[in-house]
Design an enzyme around this catalytic site. Structure first.
Site, PDB file in Angstrom:
ATOM      1  N   LYS A 267       0.555  -1.456   0.098  1.00  0.00           N
ATOM      2  CA  LYS A 267       0.015   0.273   0.006  1.00  0.00           C
ATOM      3  C   LYS A 267       0.811   1.288   0.042  1.00  0.00           C
ATOM      4  CE  LYS A 267      -1.870  -0.691   3.979  1.00  0.00           C
ATOM      5  NZ  LYS A 267      -0.993  -1.955   4.546  1.00  0.00           N
TER       6      LYS A 267
ATOM      7  N   ARG B  44      -8.785   1.743   8.829  1.00  0.00           N
ATOM      8  CA  ARG B  44      -8.504  -0.345   9.532  1.00  0.00           C
ATOM      9  C   ARG B  44      -9.640  -0.452  10.114  1.00  0.00           C
ATOM     10  NH1 ARG B  44      -3.089   0.779   8.966  1.00  0.00           N
ATOM     11  NH2 ARG B  44      -1.073  -1.250   9.069  1.00  0.00           N
TER      12      ARG B  44
ATOM     13  N   ARG C 101      11.361  -2.624  11.073  1.00  0.00           N
ATOM     14  CA  ARG C 101      10.647  -2.017  12.575  1.00  0.00           C
ATOM     15  C   ARG C 101      10.991  -3.111  13.468  1.00  0.00           C
ATOM     16  NH1 ARG C 101       5.600  -0.141   8.855  1.00  0.00           N
ATOM     17  NH2 ARG C 101       5.002  -0.799   9.973  1.00  0.00           N
TER      18      ARG C 101
END
Ligand code: ADP
Ligand code: ADP
Ligand code: ZN
Length: 217
Positions: free
Chosen positions: A17, A92, A164
């Site tokens: 995305k 979301r 991350r």
């Protein structure tokens, strides 16, 4: 150009995305708005919002709707969003989508396209474990598929690339569960509104982008 496009990117974590949202934003000159990036900027700056968001993000959970909706609505109220925007990672949950709808309704406005970047779970694990993000500007790369010019160094700003915390394998499974449970229902939600477009996200980055441009034009 005078076009105003409001676009939502749907898809699992790691589906691409963000990668596509940046390409869209560059091509059409509209802002790319990532709630994840906003949270990470707050974490980096040590704000209260950042501290609270981090406690959820590190567990692979969603940040509560109230908190998330507020920062998103503040952001889209800014001047640069008058020409449209591409939302990456918001909404979301169904309640987030409903609030966004309601706010846009008040302005006699609406989302034009919801683009689902479709990638099966098997591919997602590999996408996320290989993702590397710039500590400074948030640009993302992949150790195999989308390599930076110099290993471990951001092409955009020269800073360090890292994995991350929430992309570690322990957390990825949880994030996928959360996606299927809370976010995937949005595909039907936008399908019923008649603005859902699906692209095959397993293709090369450029092929996915061409498919999206075709939809938008
Ligand atoms: P990814 O690109 O891998 O999907 P994001 O950068 O979009 O990840 O989001 C990272 C984390 O930030 C999420 O796992 C979640 O904890 C939090 N987050 C981002 N956007 C939202 C949102 N709209 N609602 C709730 N939590 C969010
Ligand atoms: P999301 O925002 O949906 O979480 P990203 O855009 O950050 O996903 O992409 C996840 C990882 O997959 C990153 O490492 C990115 O470089 C890589 N990636 C993105 N698109 C593709 C693609 N079409 N093919 C292969 N890897 C991709
Ligand atoms: Zn960078």
């Amino acid at each position: 150009m005078g076009i105003c496009m409001k676009i939502i990117m749907l898809g699992a974590p790691g589906a691409g995305k963000g990668t596509q949202a940046k390409l869209i934003a560059d091509k059409y000159g509209i802002p790319h708005i990532s709630t994840g990036d906003i949270f990470r900027a707050n974490i980096k700056n040590g704000t209260a919002l950042g501290m609270e968001a981090k406690s959820y993000m590190d567990q692979g959970l969603l940040v509560p709707d109230e908190l998330t909706v507020k920062i998103l609505l503040d952001r889209v109220a800014q001047e640069d969003c008058k020409k449209g925007y591409v939302l990456d990672g918001f909404p979301r949950t169904i309640p987030q989508a409903e609030v966004l709808d309601k706010e846009l309704d008040k302005l006699h406005d609406q989302i034009d396209h919801a683009i689902d970047v479709d990638v099966p779970d098997e591919n997602i694990i590999k996408r996320m474990s290989g993702r590397r993000a710039c500590v400074s500007c948030g640009a993302t790369y992949h150790i195999e598929y989308i390599k930076p010019q110099r290993e471990g160094v951001c092409d955009e700003c020269g800073q360090e690339l890292v994995l991350r915390d929430d992309d570690r394998p322990e957390t990825v499974g949880r994030r996928l569960d959360v996606y299927h449970e809370q976010t995937q229902p949005l595909i039907d939600f936008y399908g019923q509104k008649g603005i859902l477009k699906t692209v095959d996200g397993t293709q090369d980055m450029q092929d996915v982008f061409h498919a999206i441009v075709k939809i938008l034009e």
